[in-house]
Design a protein around this motif. Structure first.
Motif, PDB file in Angstrom:
ATOM      1  N   MET A   1       0.917  -1.163  -0.096  1.00 54.21           N
ATOM      2  CA  MET A   1      -0.030   0.111   0.445  1.00 54.21           C
ATOM      3  C   MET A   1       1.259   0.923  -0.187  1.00 54.21           C
ATOM      4  O   MET A   1       2.023   1.385   1.025  1.00 54.21           O
ATOM      5  N   THR A   2       0.263   2.458  -0.919  1.00 55.33           N
ATOM      6  CA  THR A   2       1.927   3.737  -1.177  1.00 55.33           C
ATOM      7  C   THR A   2       0.961   4.804   0.387  1.00 55.33           C
ATOM      8  O   THR A   2      -0.251   4.552   1.009  1.00 55.33           O
ATOM      9  N   SER A   3       1.874   5.495   0.160  1.00 57.80           N
ATOM     10  CA  SER A   3       1.115   6.418   1.524  1.00 57.80           C
ATOM     11  C   SER A   3       0.233   7.140   1.409  1.00 57.80           C
ATOM     12  O   SER A   3      -0.555   7.234   2.207  1.00 57.80           O
ATOM     13  N   TRP A   4       0.240   7.292   0.224  1.00 53.63           N
ATOM     14  CA  TRP A   4      -1.358   8.386  -0.476  1.00 53.63           C
ATOM     15  C   TRP A   4      -2.522   7.442   0.242  1.00 53.63           C
ATOM     16  O   TRP A   4      -3.298   7.911  -0.046  1.00 53.63           O
ATOM     17  N   GLN A   5      -2.474   5.955  -0.532  1.00 55.02           N
ATOM     18  CA  GLN A   5      -3.618   5.139   0.027  1.00 55.02           C
ATOM     19  C   GLN A   5      -3.912   4.927   1.299  1.00 55.02           C
ATOM     20  O   GLN A   5      -5.288   5.003   1.898  1.00 55.02           O
ATOM     21  N   LEU A   6      -2.839   4.918   2.082  1.00 59.26           N
ATOM     22  CA  LEU A   6      -3.561   4.757   3.329  1.00 59.26           C
ATOM     23  C   LEU A   6      -3.734   6.031   3.703  1.00 59.26           C
ATOM     24  O   LEU A   6      -4.664   6.201   4.795  1.00 59.26           O
ATOM     25  N   VAL A   7      -3.208   7.201   3.207  1.00 62.26           N
ATOM     26  CA  VAL A   7      -3.353   8.240   3.852  1.00 62.26           C
ATOM     27  C   VAL A   7      -5.209   8.850   4.382  1.00 62.26           C
ATOM     28  O   VAL A   7      -6.023   8.928   5.171  1.00 62.26           O
ATOM     29  N   ARG A   8      -6.011   7.804   2.473  1.00 60.72           N
ATOM     30  CA  ARG A   8      -7.027   7.851   3.022  1.00 60.72           C
ATOM     31  C   ARG A   8      -8.147   7.129   3.175  1.00 60.72           C
ATOM     32  O   ARG A   8      -8.856   7.230   3.784  1.00 60.72           O
ATOM     33  N   VAL A   9      -7.473   5.721   3.995  1.00 57.00           N
ATOM     34  CA  VAL A   9      -8.017   4.703   4.768  1.00 57.00           C
ATOM     35  C   VAL A   9      -7.598   5.482   6.011  1.00 57.00           C
ATOM     36  O   VAL A   9      -9.333   5.370   6.241  1.00 57.00           O
ATOM     37  N   ILE A  10      -6.741   6.264   6.428  1.00 56.55           N
ATOM     38  CA  ILE A  10      -6.893   6.458   7.328  1.00 56.55           C
ATOM     39  C   ILE A  10      -8.065   8.144   8.087  1.00 56.55           C
ATOM     40  O   ILE A  10      -8.561   7.953   9.378  1.00 56.55           O
ATOM     41  N   ALA A  11      -8.530   8.954   7.462  1.00 52.89           N
ATOM     42  CA  ALA A  11      -9.080   9.715   6.990  1.00 52.89           C
ATOM     43  C   ALA A  11     -10.325   9.090   7.079  1.00 52.89           C
ATOM     44  O   ALA A  11     -11.272   9.140   7.540  1.00 52.89           O
ATOM     45  N   GLY A  12     -10.503   8.622   6.101  1.00 52.87           N
ATOM     46  CA  GLY A  12     -12.014   7.801   5.829  1.00 52.87           C
ATOM     47  C   GLY A  12     -12.142   7.018   7.352  1.00 52.87           C
ATOM     48  O   GLY A  12     -13.244   7.251   7.703  1.00 52.87           O
ATOM     49  N   THR A  13     -11.234   6.322   8.070  1.00 53.71           N
ATOM     50  CA  THR A  13     -11.849   5.590   9.156  1.00 53.71           C
ATOM     51  C   THR A  13     -12.181   7.086  10.278  1.00 53.71           C
ATOM     52  O   THR A  13     -13.036   6.359  11.463  1.00 53.71           O
ATOM     53  N   PHE A  14     -11.015   8.045   9.752  1.00 51.29           N
ATOM     54  CA  PHE A  14     -11.197   8.931  11.218  1.00 51.29           C
ATOM     55  C   PHE A  14     -12.516   9.270  11.001  1.00 51.29           C
ATOM     56  O   PHE A  14     -13.799   9.987  12.218  1.00 51.29           O
TER      57      PHE A  14
END
Length: 69
Positions: A1-14
């Motif tokens: 997983m790339t950093s931009w994908q993980l940022v979106r996963v984290i933001a969606g979770t938050f």
């Protein structure tokens, strides 16, 4: 997983968690001030879209995640 994908996963979770904790009709309701956290995450997403810079992505890259396209 790339950093931009993980940022979106984290933001969606938050966002989903803060809505669950901040909406009075939710079974996990704690306090309406959790909705301020939803606004904070949304403002950061807007800022990163406009400036093309995201602090969370910079932090994840320092942990060794690749940036991706």
């Amino acid at each position: 997983m790339t950093s931009w994908q993980l940022v979106r996963v984290i933001a969606g979770t938050f966002i989903l968690l803060s809505l669950a904790f901040g909406v009075p009709g939710s079974p996990w309701f704690i306090n309406q001030w959790w909705l301020a956290f939803t606004a904070f995450v949304g403002a950061n997403l807007l800022q990163s879209g406009v400036t093309k810079w995201c602090l969370m992505e910079s932090i994840l890259r320092k942990f060794g995640l690749r940036s991706g396209n």
